[in-house]
Design an enzyme around this catalytic site. Sequence first.
Site, short mmCIF file in Angstrom:
data_model
loop_
_atom_site.label_atom_id
_atom_site.label_comp_id
_atom_site.label_asym_id
_atom_site.label_seq_id
_atom_site.Cartn_x
_atom_site.Cartn_y
_atom_site.Cartn_z
N GLN A 99 0.57 -1.19 -0.04
CA GLN A 99 0.11 0.08 0.08
C GLN A 99 0.92 1.01 0.01
OE1 GLN A 99 -3.56 -0.45 3.13
NE2 GLN A 99 -1.77 -1.98 3.55
N ASP A 102 6.02 4.95 -1.06
CA ASP A 102 7.37 5.56 -0.80
C ASP A 102 8.42 5.11 -1.74
OD1 ASP A 102 8.05 2.89 0.38
OD2 ASP A 102 7.38 3.70 2.45
N HIS A 117 -1.34 1.66 -4.14
CA HIS A 117 -1.89 3.22 -4.12
C HIS A 117 -0.98 4.06 -4.96
CE1 HIS A 117 -4.03 1.91 -0.03
NE2 HIS A 117 -4.73 1.71 -1.07
N CYS A 125 -0.70 13.32 -15.70
CA CYS A 125 -1.38 14.45 -16.19
C CYS A 125 -2.82 14.49 -15.99
CB CYS A 125 -1.24 14.62 -17.94
SG CYS A 125 -1.63 15.97 -18.63
N CYS A 146 2.17 19.52 -17.11
CA CYS A 146 2.54 18.50 -17.89
C CYS A 146 3.62 19.05 -19.04
CB CYS A 146 1.49 17.90 -18.50
SG CYS A 146 1.77 16.83 -19.83
N CYS A 149 1.51 19.02 -22.46
CA CYS A 149 0.37 19.79 -22.94
C CYS A 149 0.11 20.98 -21.80
CB CYS A 149 -0.79 19.04 -22.92
SG CYS A 149 -1.36 18.48 -21.30
N SER A 188 -2.58 -1.12 9.26
CA SER A 188 -3.73 -1.15 10.28
C SER A 188 -4.85 -1.97 9.82
CB SER A 188 -3.96 0.28 10.72
OG SER A 188 -4.35 0.92 9.29
N ASN A 212 3.09 -6.84 13.44
CA ASN A 212 2.61 -5.50 13.72
C ASN A 212 2.86 -5.40 15.06
OD1 ASN A 212 0.87 -3.15 14.20
ND2 ASN A 212 0.10 -3.85 12.05
C1 BJW Z 1 4.44 -1.11 12.68
C2 BJW Z 1 5.36 -0.44 12.76
C3 BJW Z 1 6.65 -1.34 12.63
C4 BJW Z 1 3.94 0.90 12.98
N1 BJW Z 1 6.54 -2.60 12.46
N2 BJW Z 1 4.22 -2.56 12.32
C5 BJW Z 1 -16.19 0.58 3.10
C6 BJW Z 1 -16.67 1.17 4.24
C7 BJW Z 1 -16.36 2.58 4.47
C8 BJW Z 1 -15.38 3.02 3.78
C9 BJW Z 1 -14.82 2.58 2.74
C10 BJW Z 1 -15.48 1.17 2.39
N3 BJW Z 1 -14.68 0.77 0.98
C11 BJW Z 1 -13.78 1.95 0.76
C12 BJW Z 1 -13.92 2.96 1.63
C13 BJW Z 1 -13.49 4.19 1.32
C14 BJW Z 1 -12.05 4.14 1.89
C15 BJW Z 1 -11.72 3.42 3.14
O1 BJW Z 1 -11.04 2.38 3.00
N4 BJW Z 1 -11.76 4.08 4.26
C16 BJW Z 1 -11.58 3.36 5.39
C17 BJW Z 1 -10.65 4.40 6.37
C18 BJW Z 1 -12.73 3.10 6.01
N5 BJW Z 1 -11.19 3.54 0.80
C19 BJW Z 1 -11.00 4.01 -0.46
O2 BJW Z 1 -11.49 5.16 -0.67
C20 BJW Z 1 -10.36 3.51 -1.37
N6 BJW Z 1 -10.99 3.53 -2.65
C21 BJW Z 1 -12.20 2.79 -3.00
O3 BJW Z 1 -12.33 1.91 -2.37
O4 BJW Z 1 -12.63 3.01 -4.13
C22 BJW Z 1 -14.07 2.43 -4.11
C23 BJW Z 1 -14.97 3.57 -3.26
C24 BJW Z 1 -14.79 4.72 -2.97
C25 BJW Z 1 -15.65 5.52 -2.36
C26 BJW Z 1 -16.56 4.58 -1.54
C27 BJW Z 1 -16.57 3.37 -1.71
C28 BJW Z 1 -15.88 2.52 -2.57
C29 BJW Z 1 -9.02 4.26 -1.80
C30 BJW Z 1 -8.27 4.04 -0.63
C31 BJW Z 1 -6.86 5.17 -0.60
C32 BJW Z 1 -5.98 5.12 0.51
N7 BJW Z 1 -5.03 6.26 0.22
C33 BJW Z 1 -3.97 6.37 1.16
C34 BJW Z 1 -3.26 7.84 0.81
C35 BJW Z 1 -2.24 7.20 -0.32
C36 BJW Z 1 -1.58 8.62 -1.09
C37 BJW Z 1 -0.57 9.13 0.08
O5 BJW Z 1 0.18 8.39 0.82
O6 BJW Z 1 -0.49 10.49 -0.06
O7 BJW Z 1 -3.21 5.29 1.31
S1 BJW Z 1 -4.62 6.64 3.02
C38 BJW Z 1 -3.34 5.78 3.72
O8 BJW Z 1 -3.94 4.53 4.30
C39 BJW Z 1 -2.34 5.22 2.53
C40 BJW Z 1 -1.99 3.83 3.11
O9 BJW Z 1 -1.34 3.16 2.02
C41 BJW Z 1 -3.44 3.39 3.51
C42 BJW Z 1 -3.24 2.20 4.54
O10 BJW Z 1 -2.57 2.70 5.69
P1 BJW Z 1 -1.53 1.72 6.26
O11 BJW Z 1 -0.46 1.45 5.43
O12 BJW Z 1 -2.20 0.69 6.90
O13 BJW Z 1 -0.92 2.59 7.50
P2 BJW Z 1 -1.35 2.99 9.07
O14 BJW Z 1 -0.70 4.10 9.20
O15 BJW Z 1 -2.94 2.89 8.78
O16 BJW Z 1 -0.88 1.63 9.74
C43 BJW Z 1 0.54 1.47 9.97
C44 BJW Z 1 0.26 0.12 10.77
O17 BJW Z 1 1.71 -0.23 11.00
C45 BJW Z 1 -0.06 0.24 12.32
O18 BJW Z 1 -0.99 -1.01 12.48
C46 BJW Z 1 1.24 0.15 13.25
O19 BJW Z 1 0.72 -0.62 14.47
C47 BJW Z 1 2.01 -0.65 12.50
N8 BJW Z 1 3.55 -0.37 12.71
N9 BJW Z 1 5.37 0.82 13.12
C48 BJW Z 1 5.31 -3.29 12.21
N10 BJW Z 1 8.09 -0.97 12.83
#
Ligand code: BJW
Length: 245
Positions: A99, A102, A117, A125, A146, A149, A188, A212
């Site tokens: 996900q 970086d 992601h 663009c 871009c 364009c 998470s 985790n």
């Molecule tokens: C360690 C550690 C160490 C720390 N060792 N562990 C159903 C219900 C409700 C909402 C939705 C749903 N389906 C879809 C949605 C909407 C939404 C969503 O899921 N929302 C939730 C919050 C509920 N999803 C979307 O919008 C997605 N699109 C989609 O589904 O399209 C269709 C649709 C749209 C609208 C409605 C319904 C359907 C797109 C999701 C895009 C996510 N984008 C981001 C930003 C990317 C760009 C950027 O970085 O600028 O992606 S958000 C952010 O979260 C980023 C990450 O990839 C993503 C996940 O986060 P991740 O990697 O899990 O990080 P953390 O910080 O959450 O967790 C870190 C973990 O590491 C923790 O557990 C720590 O304990 C652990 N840790 N140090 C081991 N050393």
Amino acid sequence: MDFLPLIKLLHQTKHVTVLTGAGISAESGIPTFRGKNGLWKKYRAEDLATPSAFNRDPKLIWEWYDWRRGLIAPVEPNPGHKVLARWEKIFSDFALITQNIDGLHWKAGSKNIVELHGNIWKMRCTEEETIIENFDSPLKEIPPRCPSCGALLRPHVVWFGESLSPSTIQKAFALSSQCEVMFVIGTSAIVQPAASLPLSAAEAGAKIVEINIDPTPLSPYADFSFKGKAGEILPLIDNELRKKP
Ligand code: BJW
């Protein structure tokens, strides 16, 4: 920590799929999103990681990405990234789904990566949809335009409310449902659709290994749960794996 049952399983396993999240890069110094020092503690996701935020103020969004690119640029992969790059060579079928945007898995040497992601070093663009790589840090122009364009470029990442590329998510689900063991590392496990990948793997019969520092909604479904830092636990597992069965 008793790794023996997992090592026994891995010795009989050909197809391993790994899903990583921000936690694997935390030990390299990149902030995670959620949790104590997470990005979303300081910034509101709706203000910075949605298409409407970009449409409202592209300069602000690009300033935020420029700052994050500056944080990521000097950073090196940690032992966790490196173990996963090595495993690509030792398992006959190995896939890495991340996900993270970086690029640290590439920097560690992994070759076969599904980036769910997007990638912070790519721009798209807003008119032509062409994707370009750009490693400038700091950016020469904010917001960038871009080169062909002149339209606004946007970060080639997936924001909330945007769909993931259909071919990418299809590939990720196929790799999850076909594997025998799935590692879920440093996520998470709440952002969809990524969070559903381990569940689809479990449903298809794969064993789930979670690494985790904290429990997640996936933890009750994991066959093996290792609580600790990915950059410490992965090398320990790798060491055991290197020993003759
Ligand atoms: C360690 C550690 C160490 C720390 N060792 N562990 C159903 C219900 C409700 C909402 C939705 C749903 N389906 C879809 C949605 C909407 C939404 C969503 O899921 N929302 C939730 C919050 C509920 N999803 C979307 O919008 C997605 N699109 C989609 O589904 O399209 C269709 C649709 C749209 C609208 C409605 C319904 C359907 C797109 C999701 C895009 C996510 N984008 C981001 C930003 C990317 C760009 C950027 O970085 O600028 O992606 S958000 C952010 O979260 C980023 C990450 O990839 C993503 C996940 O986060 P991740 O990697 O899990 O990080 P953390 O910080 O959450 O967790 C870190 C973990 O590491 C923790 O557990 C720590 O304990 C652990 N840790 N140090 C081991 N050393």
